[in-house]
Design an enzyme around this catalytic site. Structure first.
Site, PDB file in Angstrom:
ATOM      1  CG  ASN A   9     -23.151 -61.371  -9.173  1.00  0.00           C
ATOM      2  OD1 ASN A   9     -23.600 -61.812  -8.116  1.00  0.00           O
ATOM      3  ND2 ASN A   9     -22.284 -60.382  -9.208  1.00  0.00           N
ATOM      4  CG  ASP A 147     -16.840 -63.232  -4.130  1.00  0.00           C
ATOM      5  OD1 ASP A 147     -16.819 -63.408  -5.359  1.00  0.00           O
ATOM      6  OD2 ASP A 147     -17.271 -62.194  -3.603  1.00  0.00           O
ATOM      7  CG  PHE A 282     -20.019 -42.638  -2.292  1.00  0.00           C
ATOM      8  CD1 PHE A 282     -19.051 -41.984  -1.555  1.00  0.00           C
ATOM      9  CD2 PHE A 282     -20.445 -43.885  -1.864  1.00  0.00           C
ATOM     10  CE1 PHE A 282     -18.509 -42.554  -0.418  1.00  0.00           C
ATOM     11  CE2 PHE A 282     -19.916 -44.472  -0.734  1.00  0.00           C
ATOM     12  CZ  PHE A 282     -18.942 -43.807  -0.002  1.00  0.00           C
ATOM     13  N   GLY A 333     -17.317 -49.800  -8.385  1.00  0.00           N
ATOM     14  CA  GLY A 333     -18.091 -48.614  -8.726  1.00  0.00           C
ATOM     15  C   GLY A 333     -17.581 -47.316  -8.140  1.00  0.00           C
ATOM     16  CB  VAL A 334     -17.108 -46.122  -4.662  1.00  0.00           C
ATOM     17  CG1 VAL A 334     -16.491 -44.902  -3.975  1.00  0.00           C
ATOM     18  CG2 VAL A 334     -18.593 -46.214  -4.340  1.00  0.00           C
TER      19      VAL A 334
END
Length: 399
Positions: A9, A147, A282, A333-334
């Site tokens: 990736n 994608d 975040f 992730g978040v």
């Protein structure tokens, strides 16, 4: 010997790589080369109980691949001796014609290069990674997994922009959608987790990472998604604006004297949470809201509030599109790790049949889990995404 697939990736300044057994789903090794082209490049690989790290300058993606291969050797997992059968490449944009997993040849590489204007942050580094990997493994099949594939057959009304139709047809302008591999994977995992047929579920999937996207899925087929012609549309993201009035861009061009390239760079790299709050992490954003100085606190709070506002708008829109929603899934992730984002995204939606269990939401876990209350008509799940495994399995189907 067990079959393995190396999945690459390639980002603009990073290369993520993972060695997987597609049949068992096992990850044998997982690594990343970061800050490619900078003096402070770093690389790491986790292979079983062993972790190998390097901190040396990596000038380009070809050098990043050499670094990655060296890490495998150092960890005792030489790629020539692990049953490698294919190399899979995540490619963000395949344009109007490329959407199925596809064996890579010279003509395909040229086509991917020509699509760079549709994904300027993503396609060019993917091509660099493909070129380097084909040099390193000339005798192995290389497979591009797109994608956009999952959203190729969106309903026409969802895929069509209300602009001059002749222009749309001439320039292949439509909603392509992105993070499709992730949306498909976690929606299928949700059905497995609930032990119900995928075809029976209506779902909202929220892929919340540095890039962020939402999708409405009915019976296993997407009926809408937030990203569009490019990965800039939709939700507020780490550095991307998401939805913005096109008139703003014309205004900046005419009045502020910004060039098209400057506007594009601003939208891609200096907008979103970073543009408002000066930070994309975040965890840091929450710290600034709690204990930053007044200016930091106000900027961080504004960035967070705008992020949540946009997210709630999309959830509401997809509730209306679906009519009723069996499952809402948070991933990436978040989405997987930020309990406050999940809480605030769904707060006050009890009348819509969505109720979180505060304790379950706050409890960390790296596995799929339910975070909705027992009495909630809509089930809310947190499911770790695994795009690499999905890509590896797509590779073995092609070869």
């Amino acid at each position: 010997m067990t079959r393995t697939v190396l999945v690459l990736n390639s980002g603009s300044s990073s290369l993520k790589f993972q060695l997987l057994e597609p049949d068992s789903g096992a990850s044998l090794a997982d690594g990343i080369v970061e800050r490619i082209g900078e003096d402070s490049s770093s690389a790491s690989l986790v292979c079983g109980e062993r972790e190998v790290t390097h901190s040396e300058r990596v000038p380009d993606h070809e050098a990043a691949l050499r670094t990655a291969y060296g890490l495998f050797d150092e960890a005792g997992a030489e790629l020539g001796s692990v049953g490698l059968v294919a190399v899979g490449h995540r490619v963000v944009h395949g344009g109007p014609d490329l959407y199925q997993p596809t064996l890579i040849d010279d003509a395909l590489v040229d086509t991917l290069e020509s699509l760079a204007p549709l994904a300027p942050l993503h396609n060019p580094p993917a091509v660099l990674g493909i070129r380097g990997a084909r040099k390193a493994f000339p005798d192995l099949p290389h497979v591009a997994v797109f994608d956009t594939a999952y959203f190729h057959d969106l309903p026409v009304a969802a895929a069509t922009y209300a602009i001059d139709r002749d222009l749309s047809e001439q320039w292949h302008i439509r909603r392509y959608g992105f993070h499709g591999t992730s949306h498909q994977y976690v929606s299928e995992q949700a059905a497995l987790f609930l032990d119900v047929p995928l075809s029976s579920l209506s779902q909202i999937v929220l892929h919340l990472g540095n890039g962020a996207s939402a999708s409405a899925i009915l019976g296993g087929r997407p009926i809408d998604t937030s990203m569009g012609l490019t990965p800039m549309e939709g939700l507020v993201m780490g550095t991307r604006s998401g939805d913005v009035d096109p008139g703003v861009l014309v205004y900046l061009w005419r009045t502020a004297g910004m060039s098209v390239d400057e506007i594009e760079t601003m939208l891609n790299k200096r907008s979103g949470v970073r543009g408002l709050g000066g930070e994309i992490d975040f965890r840091v954003l929450h710290q600034r809201i709690e204990s930053g100085d007044e200016s930091d606190r106000e900027n961080a709070q504004l960035a967070y509030d705008v992020y949540i506002h946009r997210l709630r708008k999309y959830i509401g829109a997809y509730l209306a599109l679906l009519g009723s929603t069996d499952v809402i899934v948070f991933t990436a992730g978040v989405g997987e790790n930020d309990a406050a984002v999940r809480r605030d995204a769904l707060s006050g939606m009890g009348r819509l049949g969505i109720e979180l269990d505060e304790h379950l939401n706050e409890s960390p876990s790296h596995t799929a889990r339910r975070i909705s209350a027992e009495t909630s008509p809509t089930t809310v799940l947190v499911i770790p995404t695994n795009e690499e495994l999905a890509i590896a399995r797509a590779c073995v189907e092609v070869i």
